[in-house]
Design an enzyme around this catalytic site. Structure first.
Site, mmCIF file in Angstrom:
data_model
loop_
_atom_site.group_PDB
_atom_site.id
_atom_site.type_symbol
_atom_site.label_atom_id
_atom_site.label_comp_id
_atom_site.label_asym_id
_atom_site.label_seq_id
_atom_site.Cartn_x
_atom_site.Cartn_y
_atom_site.Cartn_z
ATOM 1 C CG ASN A 4 -2.006 -1.027 1.137
ATOM 2 O OD1 ASN A 4 -2.486 -1.342 0.058
ATOM 3 N ND2 ASN A 4 -2.399 -1.566 2.276
ATOM 4 N NE ARG A 35 -12.657 -6.030 4.586
ATOM 5 C CZ ARG A 35 -11.581 -5.337 4.215
ATOM 6 N NH1 ARG A 35 -11.724 -4.288 3.422
ATOM 7 N NH2 ARG A 35 -10.380 -5.672 4.638
ATOM 8 C CG HIS A 89 -6.508 -1.918 -0.982
ATOM 9 N ND1 HIS A 89 -7.421 -2.793 -0.436
ATOM 10 C CD2 HIS A 89 -5.372 -2.061 -0.255
ATOM 11 C CE1 HIS A 89 -6.854 -3.459 0.556
ATOM 12 N NE2 HIS A 89 -5.614 -3.014 0.697
#
Length: 307
Positions: free
Chosen positions: A119, A150, A174
């Protein structure tokens, strides 16, 4: 022969290596980490475990040259425990690591499919693609695959159906500007505007529930590991089987001139066709906004001294 490399043996990298060996998903596995002792320990531990397995994986450690003929390479370096309140610090740290790792990958002559887990995912995937020099279709990020999963779970529980009966995508970033594209969501083939098993689903509540799942994980563990690992394995399977599996991974999207999480088909050559679905106008504007955020991240790196 299935040859896979992993760079970064933190929580996700270690679990990914474990699952690949335990389930016989790789014939050769190249493990690389900045800490020699950690790589040696994981290799020894996995080799001990292989005495009971019916399959055998050859495990090579700390050798970038061994990546030359790898089919798939996963980059999972970075500090997963960095505070989310310091996104710029995470971006700068990951950027510096991406430059170093990318340079070594370039020198290794790796020519397979690179899957980035580090990330901020979309921005660092873009940096790696430029540094490694592979075609854009061969460098992808995990993107909003886990966020989409999710959402499936939240919808499935609310509608009392199996998660496999839910389709649709989360676009954008993300762990950042996520765009819940409700126009793409179907439950038992029906849009959310329809009654599903007698239930009228509230989009705002579904979004809250999906995000709470992430909050509970981070609050208790401090990092995500199981879902990221499971979906990375799913992407690897799609590549080897040339499935043309549709997932919202981090890819270069020419429409936005940047890497962004966007649904595309995944197969043996990496990214195939993009899924250009009909979206609501508001969703399209939110995706543009997410793209602008990613571009801003990349622009902010121009003044940072790198290798």
């Amino acid at each position: 022969m299935r040859k896979i490399g992993i760079i970064g043996l933190g929580h996700v990298g270690e679990m990914l290596a474990n699952q690949l060996v335990m389930n016989g998903k790789a014939d050769e596995l190249v493990l690389i980490d900045e800490k020699d002792q950690l790589a040696i320990a994981i290799q020894a531990d996995l080799n001990d475990a292989q005495t009971v397995l019916a399959t055998h994986t050859k495990i090579i450690i700390q050798d970038y040259a061994a990546l030359a003929d790898a089919d798939v390479l996963i980059t999972a370096f970075g500090k997963s425990a960095l505070m989310k309140q310091q996104p710029m610090a995470e971006l700068e740290t990951s950027y510096q690591q991406a430059l170093q790792v990318g340079n070594k990958i370039f020198k290794s002559d790796f020519s397979g499919i690179l899957i980035n887990l580090t990330n901020p995912n979309e921005a660092i995937t873009a940096v790696l693609q430029q540094k490694v020099g592979l075609p854009q279709k061969q460098v992808i990020g995990i993107g909003t695959v886990v966020e989409t999963a999710r959402l499936y779970r939240a919808i499935a529980e609310a509608a009392k159906v199996a998660a496999a009966n839910v389709t649709g995508f989360v676009y954008g970033q993300h762990d950042g500007h996520q765009v819940f594209a409700w126009s793409t969501v179907r439950v038992n083939g029906q849009p959310l505007t329809a009654a599903i098993n007698g239930h009228h689903l509230d989009q705002s509540q579904l979004k809250i529930k999906a995000n709470l799942s992430n909050w509970y994980t981070l609050d208790g563990l401090g990092y995500n590991v199981s879902a990221v690992t499971a979906w990375t394995l799913r992407i690897i399977t799609a590549i080897f089987a040339d499935e043309q599996l549709a997932l919202p991974v981090a890819i270069y999207q020419p429409q936005y001139s940047t890497y962004i999480s966007f649904p595309a088909l995944i197969g043996r050559q990496g990214i195939g066709n993009l899924l250009l679905l009909k979206l609501y106008p508001l969703e399209e504007e939110e995706i543009k906004s997410a793209a602008a955020t990613i571009k801003h991240q990349l622009d902010s790196l121009k003044n940072i001294k790198g290798e």
